[in-house]
Design an enzyme around this catalytic site. Structure first.
Site, PDB file in Angstrom:
ATOM      1  N   GLY A  12       2.716  37.009  39.311  1.00  0.00           N
ATOM      2  CA  GLY A  12       2.150  38.462  39.516  1.00  0.00           C
ATOM      3  C   GLY A  12       2.813  39.266  38.764  1.00  0.00           C
ATOM      4  N   ILE A  19      11.375  40.122  28.340  1.00  0.00           N
ATOM      5  CA  ILE A  19      12.366  39.199  27.956  1.00  0.00           C
ATOM      6  C   ILE A  19      13.158  39.521  26.656  1.00  0.00           C
ATOM      7  CG2 ILE A  19      10.804  37.450  26.595  1.00  0.00           C
ATOM      8  CD1 ILE A  19      12.290  35.158  28.449  1.00  0.00           C
ATOM      9  N   VAL A  71      13.118  34.639  21.021  1.00  0.00           N
ATOM     10  CA  VAL A  71      12.214  35.374  21.612  1.00  0.00           C
ATOM     11  C   VAL A  71      10.860  35.065  20.915  1.00  0.00           C
ATOM     12  CG1 VAL A  71      11.382  37.717  21.974  1.00  0.00           C
ATOM     13  CG2 VAL A  71      13.762  37.311  22.026  1.00  0.00           C
ATOM     14  N   HIS A  88      27.532  30.214  30.235  1.00  0.00           N
ATOM     15  CA  HIS A  88      28.582  30.758  31.270  1.00  0.00           C
ATOM     16  C   HIS A  88      29.473  31.200  30.380  1.00  0.00           C
ATOM     17  CE1 HIS A  88      31.405  27.465  30.914  1.00  0.00           C
ATOM     18  NE2 HIS A  88      30.261  26.743  30.558  1.00  0.00           N
ATOM     19  N   ASN A 114      25.062  28.931  35.317  1.00  0.00           N
ATOM     20  CA  ASN A 114      26.160  28.002  36.101  1.00  0.00           C
ATOM     21  C   ASN A 114      27.431  28.609  35.802  1.00  0.00           C
ATOM     22  OD1 ASN A 114      24.477  26.132  37.334  1.00  0.00           O
ATOM     23  ND2 ASN A 114      24.612  24.763  35.646  1.00  0.00           N
ATOM     24  N   LYS A 117      26.562  26.392  44.200  1.00  0.00           N
ATOM     25  CA  LYS A 117      25.949  25.715  43.036  1.00  0.00           C
ATOM     26  C   LYS A 117      27.037  25.043  42.306  1.00  0.00           C
ATOM     27  CE  LYS A 117      23.013  24.335  40.256  1.00  0.00           C
ATOM     28  NZ  LYS A 117      23.037  24.379  38.857  1.00  0.00           N
ATOM     29  N   ASN A 176      26.501  20.622  41.937  1.00  0.00           N
ATOM     30  CA  ASN A 176      26.764  19.801  40.678  1.00  0.00           C
ATOM     31  C   ASN A 176      27.805  18.896  40.508  1.00  0.00           C
ATOM     32  OD1 ASN A 176      24.671  21.767  39.727  1.00  0.00           O
ATOM     33  ND2 ASN A 176      25.765  22.218  37.892  1.00  0.00           N
ATOM     34  N   GLU A 202      26.220  16.174  42.382  1.00  0.00           N
ATOM     35  CA  GLU A 202      25.325  15.696  41.478  1.00  0.00           C
ATOM     36  C   GLU A 202      25.983  14.714  40.678  1.00  0.00           C
ATOM     37  OE1 GLU A 202      23.008  18.790  39.388  1.00  0.00           O
ATOM     38  OE2 GLU A 202      23.508  17.632  37.630  1.00  0.00           O
ATOM     39  N   ARG A 226      32.283  10.276  33.072  1.00  0.00           N
ATOM     40  CA  ARG A 226      31.429  10.843  31.981  1.00  0.00           C
ATOM     41  C   ARG A 226      32.291  11.338  30.884  1.00  0.00           C
ATOM     42  NH1 ARG A 226      27.495  15.713  34.028  1.00  0.00           N
ATOM     43  NH2 ARG A 226      28.968  17.472  33.446  1.00  0.00           N
ATOM     44  N   HIS A 254      62.497  15.593  50.781  1.00  0.00           N
ATOM     45  CA  HIS A 254      61.067  16.262  51.267  1.00  0.00           C
ATOM     46  C   HIS A 254      60.868  16.031  52.829  1.00  0.00           C
ATOM     47  CE1 HIS A 254      59.944  17.353  47.395  1.00  0.00           C
ATOM     48  NE2 HIS A 254      60.079  16.094  46.894  1.00  0.00           N
TER      49      HIS A 254
HETATM   50  N1  LIG Z   1      19.500  23.435  31.710  1.00  0.00           N
HETATM   51  C1  LIG Z   1      19.429  23.138  33.053  1.00  0.00           C
HETATM   52  O1  LIG Z   1      19.118  22.087  33.744  1.00  0.00           O
HETATM   53  C2  LIG Z   1      20.338  24.211  34.237  1.00  0.00           C
HETATM   54  C3  LIG Z   1      20.872  25.220  33.277  1.00  0.00           C
HETATM   55  N2  LIG Z   1      21.503  26.338  34.233  1.00  0.00           N
HETATM   56  C4  LIG Z   1      22.210  27.362  33.633  1.00  0.00           C
HETATM   57  O2  LIG Z   1      21.234  28.407  33.224  1.00  0.00           O
HETATM   58  C5  LIG Z   1      21.852  28.902  31.937  1.00  0.00           C
HETATM   59  C6  LIG Z   1      20.941  28.676  30.779  1.00  0.00           C
HETATM   60  O3  LIG Z   1      20.782  27.320  30.557  1.00  0.00           O
HETATM   61  P1  LIG Z   1      19.816  26.414  29.653  1.00  0.00           P
HETATM   62  O4  LIG Z   1      18.588  27.690  29.401  1.00  0.00           O
HETATM   63  O5  LIG Z   1      19.764  25.288  30.128  1.00  0.00           O
HETATM   64  O6  LIG Z   1      20.510  26.516  28.203  1.00  0.00           O
HETATM   65  P2  LIG Z   1      19.941  27.280  26.647  1.00  0.00           P
HETATM   66  O7  LIG Z   1      21.089  26.898  25.563  1.00  0.00           O
HETATM   67  O8  LIG Z   1      18.565  26.736  26.470  1.00  0.00           O
HETATM   68  O9  LIG Z   1      20.033  28.688  26.773  1.00  0.00           O
HETATM   69  C7  LIG Z   1      21.214  29.533  26.771  1.00  0.00           C
HETATM   70  C8  LIG Z   1      20.863  30.839  26.583  1.00  0.00           C
HETATM   71  O10 LIG Z   1      22.133  31.723  26.332  1.00  0.00           O
HETATM   72  C9  LIG Z   1      22.133  32.185  25.070  1.00  0.00           C
HETATM   73  N3  LIG Z   1      23.354  32.483  24.233  1.00  0.00           N
HETATM   74  C10 LIG Z   1      24.376  31.248  24.311  1.00  0.00           C
HETATM   75  N4  LIG Z   1      25.513  31.961  23.944  1.00  0.00           N
HETATM   76  C11 LIG Z   1      25.387  33.266  23.618  1.00  0.00           C
HETATM   77  C12 LIG Z   1      26.167  34.376  23.060  1.00  0.00           C
HETATM   78  N5  LIG Z   1      27.471  34.215  22.622  1.00  0.00           N
HETATM   79  N6  LIG Z   1      25.588  35.589  22.999  1.00  0.00           N
HETATM   80  C13 LIG Z   1      24.243  35.634  23.427  1.00  0.00           C
HETATM   81  N7  LIG Z   1      23.505  34.744  23.903  1.00  0.00           N
HETATM   82  C14 LIG Z   1      23.924  33.617  24.000  1.00  0.00           C
HETATM   83  C15 LIG Z   1      21.349  31.184  24.123  1.00  0.00           C
HETATM   84  O11 LIG Z   1      21.129  31.620  22.891  1.00  0.00           O
HETATM   85  P3  LIG Z   1      21.120  30.726  21.545  1.00  0.00           P
HETATM   86  O12 LIG Z   1      19.926  29.932  21.589  1.00  0.00           O
HETATM   87  O13 LIG Z   1      21.352  31.718  20.516  1.00  0.00           O
HETATM   88  O14 LIG Z   1      22.443  29.901  21.849  1.00  0.00           O
HETATM   89  C16 LIG Z   1      20.215  30.913  25.177  1.00  0.00           C
HETATM   90  O15 LIG Z   1      19.422  32.115  24.972  1.00  0.00           O
HETATM   91  C17 LIG Z   1      23.167  28.433  31.680  1.00  0.00           C
HETATM   92  O16 LIG Z   1      24.212  28.942  32.296  1.00  0.00           O
HETATM   93  C18 LIG Z   1      23.164  27.098  32.194  1.00  0.00           C
HETATM   94  O17 LIG Z   1      24.494  26.278  33.041  1.00  0.00           O
HETATM   95  C19 LIG Z   1      21.427  26.224  35.531  1.00  0.00           C
HETATM   96  C20 LIG Z   1      20.464  25.275  36.074  1.00  0.00           C
HETATM   97  C21 LIG Z   1      19.839  24.137  35.174  1.00  0.00           C
HETATM   98  O1  LIG Z   2      22.755  22.757  36.749  1.00  0.00           O
HETATM   99  C1  LIG Z   2      22.212  21.873  36.538  1.00  0.00           C
HETATM  100  C2  LIG Z   2      21.521  20.897  37.476  1.00  0.00           C
HETATM  101  O2  LIG Z   2      21.687  21.453  38.755  1.00  0.00           O
HETATM  102  C3  LIG Z   2      22.229  21.646  35.085  1.00  0.00           C
HETATM  103  O3  LIG Z   2      21.092  20.503  34.787  1.00  0.00           O
HETATM  104  C4  LIG Z   2      23.194  21.263  34.316  1.00  0.00           C
HETATM  105  O4  LIG Z   2      22.895  21.443  33.029  1.00  0.00           O
HETATM  106  C5  LIG Z   2      23.678  19.915  34.587  1.00  0.00           C
HETATM  107  O5  LIG Z   2      24.733  19.578  33.964  1.00  0.00           O
HETATM  108  P1  LIG Z   2      26.226  19.300  34.850  1.00  0.00           P
HETATM  109  O6  LIG Z   2      26.095  17.789  35.040  1.00  0.00           O
HETATM  110  O7  LIG Z   2      27.233  19.733  33.449  1.00  0.00           O
HETATM  111  O8  LIG Z   2      26.607  19.663  35.926  1.00  0.00           O
END
Ligand SMILES: NC(=O)C1=CN([C@@H]2O[C@H](COP(=O)(O)OP(=O)(O)OC[C@H]3O[C@@H](n4cnc5c(N)ncnc54)[C@H](OP(=O)(O)O)[C@@H]3O)[C@@H](O)[C@H]2O)C=CC1
Ligand SMILES: O=C(CO)[C@H](O)[C@H](O)COP(=O)(O)O
Length: 512
Positions: A34, A39, A47, A92, A118, A200, A204, A207, A317, A485
């Site tokens: 809601g 974005i 976008v 990150h 992350n 978190k 991981n 994980e 890995r 030591h």
């Molecule tokens: N995928 C997963 O399972 C999970 C991911 N996360 C965390 O969530 C966050 C997003 O992950 P996710 O959506 O999977 O990753 P994506 O790669 O799909 O998205 C990352 C976003 O960050 C942007 N980005 C990267 N570099 C830059 C930069 N230098 N300047 C501006 N924007 C930038 C990317 O844009 P562009 O496309 O231009 O690179 C994109 O919009 C990360 O921190 C990830 O660790 C957390 C939990 C789970």
């Molecule tokens: O955060 C996560 C799940 O919890 C994401 O899936 C992440 O990309 C997992 O990557 P990594 O094995 O390097 O933590």
């Protein structure tokens, strides 16, 4: 439902920064709850792609608007009186810093930023300090469960300023995954500073240990027992239905991974299993798109907490990533490949031992992760509740393990000062009860040259963390020999067991 609507009404709008896998799914989810969603992404194409998906989407309630200009984006969140809410979902480190730098001049006193990436907890704390100066609350919020959960409700560990956290908590509770048994939202106000991101990170780390254990089990069944994908998929499904691994997310998806065929919607165009197309390279550590597992291992080393299952899974890995070099080394070493077992007497019993070995290693992974959180909580003064960590990992996250949560949560809730879960009699009994199954499985696997880094590390971990006289007495003696030591003596009051402190004795083994 009334309270839920109130939470959505209070915020009316959320600004999502980053339209990647996670950010775009969060956009849909908040709209469905809601809220109007703004974005923005540094890359216009992200976008545009997302807005195309929005056009096709059904069941959305709030309006979703995409922005290319960051100033328009920030302005779109202006609302009379209330605080503005942003949610970062960005890679990150430097990328997140660059985006914060871009948006900073458009931020206003009172804004709240949830960082759902992350991120390393020290970076979070640095940004918290930087934002505090302009009256903005930066909350480090671990989000788990991948993009499916980002869409339908993840598990979240949030840390930072308590007042800001309490303000956003009703909305996060609305969004979070719900524990299927109790209906309670899997989100928590973990504590101050970077505590949410720390939790978190350890999630991981756990994980990675579990992922390694389950792939090792898959290899054991496939190359050792000669079972095909369908048969292994059935075994994983059975494990996930009943017993110690029931309602376990990684076991559940293991079954899907085994059985998913390439043919889509019944098409015969391309048959075979998707798994056949997947190479053995895990590269996200090498390309630094993820840092959480490596940070967990570094933290465990720096805080002196033994986390060998997690570390073994991580190194496994990492070694997998550089396949080219690995193949060159393989030529030099001529290592044996895993062999099939030729002497299987009782297949069901072998599978049951493996089942128990996997469970035992999963439980050990949790013990290691919890110990690391407990240590950091004491060191940093975060006062993290370990039972809350287990509670929020009950749904929506990758390490969801209902049986283990049921085992751990009650005593952690009762005794807040527990720092070593193995000391709990129920946990101790479980590790002890399954030790022989783990040992039998590891012995069999290693004898046939199977890859068992996390399972074998777990076996040793249980043995040595519960050992009464380790051969490290010899290590200590050698260190006294070359480095003076000093050592503690057996049977001496104040020394045995004594504090974790240097002993008073030195022997001149070889006068200089
Ligand atoms: N995928 C997963 O399972 C999970 C991911 N996360 C965390 O969530 C966050 C997003 O992950 P996710 O959506 O999977 O990753 P994506 O790669 O799909 O998205 C990352 C976003 O960050 C942007 N980005 C990267 N570099 C830059 C930069 N230098 N300047 C501006 N924007 C930038 C990317 O844009 P562009 O496309 O231009 O690179 C994109 O919009 C990360 O921190 C990830 O660790 C957390 C939990 C789970
Ligand atoms: O955060 C996560 C799940 O919890 C994401 O899936 C992440 O990309 C997992 O990557 P990594 O094995 O390097 O933590």
């Amino acid at each position: 439902m009334g309270a839920q609507s109130d939470a959505a009404m209070k915020w009316k709008r959320i600004g999502i920064v980053g339209a990647g896998n996670m950010g775009s799914m969060m956009g849909f989810a908040f709209s469905e709850l809601g809220l109007d969603v703004s974005i923005w992404d540094a890359k216009s194409a992200n976008v545009n792609n997302f807005m195309k998906q929005v056009e096709q989407a059904k069941g959305l309630n709030g309006r979703i608007s995409g922005y290319h200009d960051i100033s328009d984006f920030a302005d779109s969140l202006r609302q009379r009186g209330g605080r503005r809410l942003f949610l970062f979902s960005i890679t990150h480190g430097t990328p997140a810093d660059e985006v914060l730098k871009l948006i900073k001049k458009h931020l206003m006193k009172g804004d709240i930023i949830l960082d759902g990436g992350n991120e390393h907890y020290r970076n979070t704390e640095r940004r918290q300090r930087a934002c505090q100066g302009i009256g903005v609350d930066w909350i480090g919020m671990g989000v788990s469960g991948g993009y499916q959960s980002a869409r339908h409700g993840p598990s979240m560990s949030a840390g930072g300023n308590n007042i800001a956290l309490e303000e956003v908590m009703p909305l996060l509770e609305l969004y979070a995954a719900k524990d299927p048994k109790s209906g309670v939202p899997c989100v928590s106000n973990i504590g101050p500073g970077g505590s949410g991101h720390f939790v978190k990170m350890v999630h991981n780390g756990i994980e990675v240990g579990m992922l390694s254990v389950i792939c090792e089990a898959w290899g054991f069944m496939h190359s050792g027992m000669g079972l095909d994908y369908e048969e292994i998929g059935e075994i994983f499904e059975a494990w996930n239905t009943d017993g110690e691994l029931h309602t376990n997310y990684l076991v559940k998806i293991a079954s899907d991974v085994c059985r998913t065929r390439k043919a889509v919607n019944g098409s015969e165009a391309e048959d075979g299993y998707v798994l056949d197309d997947v190479l053995d390279k895990v590269v996200q550590d090498d390309d630094s798109t993820e840092g959480t597992p490596s940070w967990s291992i570094m933290e465990s080393a720096m805080r002196h907490v033994s986390c060998p299952t997690l570390a073994a899974g991580f190194y496994f890995r990492v070694a997998s990533g550089n396949r080219e070099e690995r193949l060159q080394v393989a030529e030099k070493l001529s290592m044996p490949d895993p062999k099939s077992f030729t002497d299987i007497k009782d297949k069901s019993q072998m599978i049951e031992s493996l089942h128990r070995a996997v469970y035992c290693a999963f439980l050990a992974s949790f013990c290691q992760g919890l110990e690391l959180i407990a240590r950091a909580s004491i060191d940093e003064g975060w006062d993290i509740s370990l039972s809350e960590c287990i509670r929020i990992w009950r749904a929506g996250c990758i390490i969801q393990s209902e049986f283990i949560a049921d085992l751990l949560e009650p005593f952690l809730q009762e005794n807040k000062s527990f720092t070593n879960a193995k000391l709990n009699s129920c946990v101790g009994k479980e590790l002890q009860r399954n030790f022989t199954a783990l040992k039998d499985t590891v012995l069999r696997g290693l004898a046939a040259d199977h890859y068992f880094p996390a399972l074998s590390a777990t076996l040793e971990y249980i043995k040595y963390t519960g050992g009464t006289m380790l051969p490290t007495k010899f290590m200590e003696a050698q260190m006294d020999y070359f480095g003076a030591h000093a050592y503690n003596k057996p049977g001496v009051q104040g020394e045995d067991p004594g504090l974790v402190a240097k002993g008073p004795h030195h022997f001149e083994w070889n006068p200089a």
